[in-house]
Design a protein around this motif. Structure first.
Motif, PDB file in Angstrom:
ATOM      1  N   GLY A  15       0.784  -1.231   0.000  1.00 23.68           N
ATOM      2  CA  GLY A  15       0.000   0.000   0.000  1.00 23.68           C
ATOM      3  C   GLY A  15       0.815   1.279   0.000  1.00 23.68           C
ATOM      4  O   GLY A  15       0.257   2.357   0.112  1.00 23.68           O
ATOM      5  N   LYS A  16       2.123   1.174  -0.152  1.00 22.82           N
ATOM      6  CA  LYS A  16       2.976   2.361  -0.089  1.00 22.82           C
ATOM      7  C   LYS A  16       3.179   3.046  -1.437  1.00 22.82           C
ATOM      8  O   LYS A  16       3.600   4.188  -1.485  1.00 22.82           O
ATOM      9  N   LEU A  17       2.893   2.352  -2.523  1.00 19.50           N
ATOM     10  CA  LEU A  17       3.119   2.903  -3.860  1.00 19.50           C
ATOM     11  C   LEU A  17       1.914   2.675  -4.753  1.00 19.50           C
ATOM     12  O   LEU A  17       1.261   1.641  -4.667  1.00 19.50           O
ATOM     13  N   VAL A  18       1.656   3.632  -5.616  1.00 15.30           N
ATOM     14  CA  VAL A  18       0.745   3.422  -6.727  1.00 15.30           C
ATOM     15  C   VAL A  18       1.651   3.258  -7.943  1.00 15.30           C
ATOM     16  O   VAL A  18       2.500   4.092  -8.212  1.00 15.30           O
ATOM     17  N   GLN A  19       1.465   2.150  -8.654  1.00 12.80           N
ATOM     18  CA  GLN A  19       2.331   1.804  -9.771  1.00 12.80           C
ATOM     19  C   GLN A  19       1.597   2.037 -11.091  1.00 12.80           C
ATOM     20  O   GLN A  19       0.398   1.787 -11.189  1.00 12.80           O
ATOM     21  N   PHE A  20       2.346   2.505 -12.081  1.00 11.17           N
ATOM     22  CA  PHE A  20       1.771   2.785 -13.396  1.00 11.17           C
ATOM     23  C   PHE A  20       2.878   2.740 -14.441  1.00 11.17           C
ATOM     24  O   PHE A  20       4.063   2.641 -14.105  1.00 11.17           O
ATOM     25  N   VAL A  21       2.489   2.821 -15.701  1.00 19.00           N
ATOM     26  CA  VAL A  21       3.444   2.803 -16.803  1.00 19.00           C
ATOM     27  C   VAL A  21       3.356   4.133 -17.534  1.00 19.00           C
ATOM     28  O   VAL A  21       2.268   4.637 -17.810  1.00 19.00           O
ATOM     29  N   ALA A  22       4.527   4.701 -17.833  1.00 19.18           N
ATOM     30  CA  ALA A  22       4.613   5.896 -18.662  1.00 19.18           C
ATOM     31  C   ALA A  22       4.995   5.435 -20.064  1.00 19.18           C
ATOM     32  O   ALA A  22       6.021   4.778 -20.246  1.00 19.18           O
TER      33      ALA A  22
END
Length: 89
Positions: A15-22
């Protein structure tokens, strides 16, 4: 730099990071933004639930894209992980 952030975002298991792709024209870069950054600079209450964290990232996509672009232009190591200091000043 032409950059698009994926609408597919996920919360890390802790729950410490929101992950995504650029997505850039020539490649994709794994990215994340810390809970601390969201609480300090995206008006997320401390201890907010996962759904609120994800919503804050979707609402702040433009600011996040600017910070990812800056990190990439500085040739910082990947994956790009944004924290509160990146949004200060």
């Amino acid at each position: 730099m032409d950059i698009n952030l994926s609408a597919a975002i996920t919360l890390s298991p802790d729950g410490k990071l929101v992950q995504f792709v650029a997505a850039l024209p020539e490649r994709s870069v794994q990215c994340a933004i810390s809970r601390e950054a969201r609480e300090c600079h995206f008006w997320v209450p401390s201890g907010a639930a996962g759904a609120r964290l994800l919503k804050a990232c979707l609402e702040g996509r433009q600011r996040i894209a600017v910070m990812v672009t800056r990190r990439l232009m500085r040739k910082e190591p990947e994956p790009i992980v944004l924290n509160a200091k990146h949004f200060s000043g």
